[in-house]
Design a protein around this motif. Structure first.
Motif, PDB file in Angstrom:
ATOM      1  N   ALA A  19       0.811  -1.224   0.000  1.00  0.00           N
ATOM      2  CA  ALA A  19       0.000   0.000   0.000  1.00  0.00           C
ATOM      3  C   ALA A  19       0.843   1.272   0.000  1.00  0.00           C
ATOM      4  N   SER A  20       2.159   1.138   0.087  1.00  0.00           N
ATOM      5  CA  SER A  20       2.992   2.336   0.229  1.00  0.00           C
ATOM      6  C   SER A  20       4.433   2.000  -0.154  1.00  0.00           C
ATOM      7  N   GLY A  21       5.222   3.043  -0.355  1.00  0.00           N
ATOM      8  CA  GLY A  21       6.677   2.924  -0.424  1.00  0.00           C
ATOM      9  C   GLY A  21       7.207   1.904  -1.415  1.00  0.00           C
ATOM     10  N   ILE A  22       8.141   1.094  -0.950  1.00  0.00           N
ATOM     11  CA  ILE A  22       8.853   0.141  -1.810  1.00  0.00           C
ATOM     12  C   ILE A  22       7.873  -0.901  -2.372  1.00  0.00           C
ATOM     13  N   GLY A  23       6.945  -1.373  -1.534  1.00  0.00           N
ATOM     14  CA  GLY A  23       5.986  -2.393  -1.973  1.00  0.00           C
ATOM     15  C   GLY A  23       5.099  -1.866  -3.090  1.00  0.00           C
ATOM     16  N   ALA A  40      -0.944  -7.461  -0.700  1.00  0.00           N
ATOM     17  CA  ALA A  40      -1.538  -7.490   0.640  1.00  0.00           C
ATOM     18  C   ALA A  40      -1.012  -6.330   1.471  1.00  0.00           C
ATOM     19  N   ASP A  41      -1.875  -5.829   2.355  1.00  0.00           N
ATOM     20  CA  ASP A  41      -1.468  -4.760   3.275  1.00  0.00           C
ATOM     21  C   ASP A  41      -2.575  -4.595   4.316  1.00  0.00           C
ATOM     22  N   VAL A  42      -2.236  -4.007   5.466  1.00  0.00           N
ATOM     23  CA  VAL A  42      -3.284  -3.661   6.444  1.00  0.00           C
ATOM     24  C   VAL A  42      -4.040  -2.412   6.023  1.00  0.00           C
ATOM     25  N   LEU A  63      -4.699  -7.517   4.890  1.00  0.00           N
ATOM     26  CA  LEU A  63      -4.092  -8.599   5.662  1.00  0.00           C
ATOM     27  C   LEU A  63      -3.056  -8.047   6.634  1.00  0.00           C
ATOM     28  N   ASP A  64      -3.089  -8.555   7.859  1.00  0.00           N
ATOM     29  CA  ASP A  64      -2.048  -8.245   8.834  1.00  0.00           C
ATOM     30  C   ASP A  64      -1.041  -9.398   8.780  1.00  0.00           C
ATOM     31  N   VAL A  65       0.184  -9.106   8.352  1.00  0.00           N
ATOM     32  CA  VAL A  65       1.164 -10.194   8.147  1.00  0.00           C
ATOM     33  C   VAL A  65       1.575 -10.870   9.455  1.00  0.00           C
ATOM     34  N   ASN A  91       8.271 -10.592   0.819  1.00  0.00           N
ATOM     35  CA  ASN A  91       7.868 -10.342   2.213  1.00  0.00           C
ATOM     36  C   ASN A  91       8.463  -8.995   2.607  1.00  0.00           C
ATOM     37  N   ASN A  92       7.702  -7.952   2.273  1.00  0.00           N
ATOM     38  CA  ASN A  92       8.227  -6.585   2.322  1.00  0.00           C
ATOM     39  C   ASN A  92       7.629  -5.736   3.439  1.00  0.00           C
ATOM     40  N   ALA A  93       6.423  -6.092   3.946  1.00  0.00           N
ATOM     41  CA  ALA A  93       5.753  -5.238   4.939  1.00  0.00           C
ATOM     42  C   ALA A  93       6.672  -5.004   6.143  1.00  0.00           C
ATOM     43  N   ALA A 156      14.952  -2.466  18.702  1.00  0.00           N
ATOM     44  CA  ALA A 156      13.934  -3.439  18.276  1.00  0.00           C
ATOM     45  C   ALA A 156      13.993  -3.625  16.764  1.00  0.00           C
ATOM     46  N   TYR A 157      14.080  -2.516  16.041  1.00  0.00           N
ATOM     47  CA  TYR A 157      14.113  -2.595  14.573  1.00  0.00           C
ATOM     48  C   TYR A 157      15.349  -3.381  14.126  1.00  0.00           C
ATOM     49  N   CYS A 158      16.511  -3.033  14.689  1.00  0.00           N
ATOM     50  CA  CYS A 158      17.745  -3.755  14.314  1.00  0.00           C
ATOM     51  C   CYS A 158      17.602  -5.247  14.622  1.00  0.00           C
ATOM     52  N   SER A 160      14.934  -7.055  14.782  1.00  0.00           N
ATOM     53  CA  SER A 160      14.011  -7.714  13.842  1.00  0.00           C
ATOM     54  C   SER A 160      14.672  -7.917  12.485  1.00  0.00           C
ATOM     55  N   LYS A 161      15.480  -6.958  12.068  1.00  0.00           N
ATOM     56  CA  LYS A 161      16.086  -7.051  10.739  1.00  0.00           C
ATOM     57  C   LYS A 161      17.303  -7.988  10.737  1.00  0.00           C
ATOM     58  N   PHE A 162      18.031  -8.056  11.868  1.00  0.00           N
ATOM     59  CA  PHE A 162      19.083  -9.092  11.985  1.00  0.00           C
ATOM     60  C   PHE A 162      18.415 -10.471  11.952  1.00  0.00           C
ATOM     61  N   GLY A 189      18.658   4.167   3.242  1.00  0.00           N
ATOM     62  CA  GLY A 189      17.533   5.088   3.460  1.00  0.00           C
ATOM     63  C   GLY A 189      16.733   5.287   2.178  1.00  0.00           C
ATOM     64  N   ILE A 190      15.444   4.953   2.216  1.00  0.00           N
ATOM     65  CA  ILE A 190      14.561   5.106   1.057  1.00  0.00           C
ATOM     66  C   ILE A 190      13.463   6.097   1.453  1.00  0.00           C
ATOM     67  N   THR A 191      13.134   7.021   0.554  1.00  0.00           N
ATOM     68  CA  THR A 191      12.170   8.075   0.885  1.00  0.00           C
ATOM     69  C   THR A 191      10.741   7.521   0.808  1.00  0.00           C
ATOM     70  N   THR A 192      10.288   6.957   1.928  1.00  0.00           N
ATOM     71  CA  THR A 192       8.942   6.357   2.007  1.00  0.00           C
ATOM     72  C   THR A 192       8.244   6.890   3.255  1.00  0.00           C
ATOM     73  N   ASN A 193       7.117   6.264   3.593  1.00  0.00           N
ATOM     74  CA  ASN A 193       6.359   6.692   4.779  1.00  0.00           C
ATOM     75  C   ASN A 193       6.811   5.992   6.055  1.00  0.00           C
TER      76      ASN A 193
HETATM   77  N1  LIG Z   1      12.399   3.254   3.944  1.00  0.00           N
HETATM   78  C1  LIG Z   1      13.592   2.872   4.357  1.00  0.00           C
HETATM   79  O1  LIG Z   1      14.508   3.683   4.510  1.00  0.00           O
HETATM   80  C2  LIG Z   1      13.855   1.417   4.643  1.00  0.00           C
HETATM   81  C3  LIG Z   1      15.178   1.041   4.942  1.00  0.00           C
HETATM   82  C4  LIG Z   1      15.448  -0.281   5.213  1.00  0.00           C
HETATM   83  C5  LIG Z   1      14.433  -1.225   5.169  1.00  0.00           C
HETATM   84  N2  LIG Z   1      13.162  -0.847   4.868  1.00  0.00           N
HETATM   85  C6  LIG Z   1      12.134  -1.874   4.848  1.00  0.00           C
HETATM   86  O2  LIG Z   1      11.446  -1.845   3.610  1.00  0.00           O
HETATM   87  C7  LIG Z   1      10.138  -2.403   3.790  1.00  0.00           C
HETATM   88  C8  LIG Z   1       9.124  -1.480   3.146  1.00  0.00           C
HETATM   89  O3  LIG Z   1       9.044  -0.283   3.905  1.00  0.00           O
HETATM   90  P1  LIG Z   1       8.824   1.159   3.253  1.00  0.00           P
HETATM   91  O4  LIG Z   1      10.034   1.941   3.503  1.00  0.00           O
HETATM   92  O5  LIG Z   1       8.295   1.030   1.889  1.00  0.00           O
HETATM   93  O6  LIG Z   1       7.725   1.747   4.280  1.00  0.00           O
HETATM   94  P2  LIG Z   1       6.217   2.214   4.093  1.00  0.00           P
HETATM   95  O7  LIG Z   1       5.752   2.609   5.454  1.00  0.00           O
HETATM   96  O8  LIG Z   1       6.109   3.226   3.008  1.00  0.00           O
HETATM   97  O9  LIG Z   1       5.493   0.859   3.624  1.00  0.00           O
HETATM   98  C9  LIG Z   1       5.327  -0.228   4.493  1.00  0.00           C
HETATM   99  C10 LIG Z   1       3.985  -0.884   4.214  1.00  0.00           C
HETATM  100  O10 LIG Z   1       3.811  -1.997   5.136  1.00  0.00           O
HETATM  101  C11 LIG Z   1       2.458  -1.977   5.551  1.00  0.00           C
HETATM  102  N3  LIG Z   1       2.249  -2.676   6.815  1.00  0.00           N
HETATM  103  C12 LIG Z   1       2.538  -2.226   8.058  1.00  0.00           C
HETATM  104  N4  LIG Z   1       2.134  -3.131   8.969  1.00  0.00           N
HETATM  105  C13 LIG Z   1       1.591  -4.159   8.295  1.00  0.00           C
HETATM  106  C14 LIG Z   1       0.995  -5.383   8.677  1.00  0.00           C
HETATM  107  N5  LIG Z   1       0.863  -5.702   9.977  1.00  0.00           N
HETATM  108  N6  LIG Z   1       0.542  -6.222   7.710  1.00  0.00           N
HETATM  109  C15 LIG Z   1       0.625  -5.876   6.404  1.00  0.00           C
HETATM  110  N7  LIG Z   1       1.176  -4.716   5.968  1.00  0.00           N
HETATM  111  C16 LIG Z   1       1.644  -3.869   6.907  1.00  0.00           C
HETATM  112  C17 LIG Z   1       2.114  -0.499   5.677  1.00  0.00           C
HETATM  113  O11 LIG Z   1       0.705  -0.272   5.715  1.00  0.00           O
HETATM  114  C18 LIG Z   1       2.801   0.069   4.444  1.00  0.00           C
HETATM  115  O12 LIG Z   1       1.938   0.062   3.330  1.00  0.00           O
HETATM  116  C19 LIG Z   1       9.965  -2.592   5.295  1.00  0.00           C
HETATM  117  O13 LIG Z   1      10.216  -3.937   5.634  1.00  0.00           O
HETATM  118  C20 LIG Z   1      11.038  -1.700   5.885  1.00  0.00           C
HETATM  119  O14 LIG Z   1      11.434  -2.107   7.173  1.00  0.00           O
HETATM  120  C21 LIG Z   1      12.846   0.454   4.601  1.00  0.00           C
END
Ligand SMILES: NC(=O)c1ccc[n+]([C@@H]2O[C@H](COP(=O)([O-])OP(=O)(O)OC[C@H]3O[C@@H](n4cnc5c(N)ncnc54)[C@H](O)[C@@H]3O)[C@@H](O)[C@H]2O)c1
Length: 283
Positions: A19-23, A40-42, A63-65, A91-93, A156-158, A160-162, A189-193
């Motif tokens: 629903a946003s960003g990279i996905g 899929a997205d919440v 969907l909540d992953v 598996n991007n959420a 927490a974020y680190c 989860s990602k490790f 760093g990616i310019t997302t939400n």
């Molecule tokens: N943006 C960055 O700088 C960056 C850097 C490293 C890693 N990432 C990773 O890239 C991935 C994509 O993030 P993004 O930057 O596009 O962020 P984003 O916030 O733009 O997009 C993330 C999406 O995940 C969805 N989401 C959140 N909780 C959810 C759930 N419980 N079930 C289903 N969907 C859910 C959100 O609604 C949103 O649409 C993430 O795993 C993030 O951790 C992002």
């Protein structure tokens, strides 16, 4: 003999967090190039916004992953929807939060781990049987540069990602000799939400900044657009990469984690203040 790697271009894919960003960028790019996309997205409204301009076959699912049974149901639905073998599962959420370890709120950490780690595990376990039956396809799990090194206020974020990195590395070894691949994505760093959607209770540095200010600071240091990130991921998967780094900062962090495994933070802080100084001079 190694089998040739089939391209995922134009073939069915699953994308979580679409629903946003990279996905969203991945969904739009792969669909434009002819792929049927299961998204899929919440965030229902965001999901429909992603799907609206797509002209090819699309399946959307709110969907909540972190809900393992829900992800299994989704995999069943995708199985019925497919008319050709599934090429890849992204598996991007993911979500973020900022806190010191001292002031961490357990329920926030659990919320984040449920999505960032268990969401990836749930997606992998639900869709792997489809790929294994086909003996083909790619499981693409998103870690982060914060899965390569530890960063203050991101424990927490680190973690989860490790964890995603370890899980996917182990999966890759299990899949050796099969037609299924496991890929780990490490965005810089990616310019997302991501920062605007983060959980936030107080400025972890105690400087009184609001969530909006922290998000703006994050966005100011991002180096890559989500469309570029989607392109790098797509090319990396098609190119047979097992780990995909996105952005110059990701390459720098990856190198620093190896060269100076305990002192990288000193280098990063000094680089940031120099670059910050230069940016101010340029204004
Ligand atoms: N943006 C960055 O700088 C960056 C850097 C490293 C890693 N990432 C990773 O890239 C991935 C994509 O993030 P993004 O930057 O596009 O962020 P984003 O916030 O733009 O997009 C993330 C999406 O995940 C969805 N989401 C959140 N909780 C959810 C759930 N419980 N079930 C289903 N969907 C859910 C959100 O609604 C949103 O649409 C993430 O795993 C993030 O951790 C992002």
């Amino acid at each position: 003999m190694r089998r040739p790697l089939p391209s995922i271009t134009g073939r069915p894919v699953v994308i979580t967090g679409a629903a946003s960003g990279i996905g969203r960028s991945l969904a739009r790019r792969l669909s434009r190039l002819g792929a049927p996309v299961a998204l899929a997205d919440v965030d229902e409204a965001g999901l429909h916004e992603t799907a609206a301009p797509l002209t090819g076959p699309v399946l959307t699912r709110v969907l909540d992953v972190s809900d393992a049974a829900g992800v299994r149901d989704f995999a069943g639905e995708v199985r019925g929807w497919l008319t050709r073998p599934l090429a890849a599962v992204f598996n991007n959420a993911g979500v973020a939060l900022a806190s010191t370890v001292l002031n961490a709120v357990p329920e926030d950490d659990e919320w984040l781990h449920g999505i960032n780690f268990w969401g990836v595990v749930n997606g992998t376990r639900a869709f792997l049987p489809i790929l294994a039956e086909q003996d083909a396809g790619v499981m693409v799990n998103t870690s982060s540069v914060y899965g390569l090194l530890g960063v203050p206020y991101q424990s927490a974020y680190c973690a989860s990602k490790f964890a995603v990195r370890g899980f996917t590395d182990a999966l890759r070894q299990e899949l050796r000799g099969t037609g299924v691949r496991a890929v780990t994505v490490y965005p810089g760093g990616i310019t997302t939400n991501i920062a605007r959607n983060a959980r936030f209770r107080a400025d972890p540095e105690g400087r009184g900044r609001t969530k909006e200010q922290l998000a703006a600071e994050f966005e100011a240091v991002t180096m890559t657009s989500p469309d570029k990130a989607a392109e790098v991921i797509h090319r990396g998967v098609d190119g047979g990469r097992a780990r995909i780094l996105i952005g110059p900062d990701a390459y720098l962090f990856d190198a620093l984690a190896r060269i100076t495994p305990t002192h990288y933070q000193t280098v990063i802080t000094s680089l940031r203040s120099r670059l910050g100084g230069r940016r101010k001079d340029a204004r």
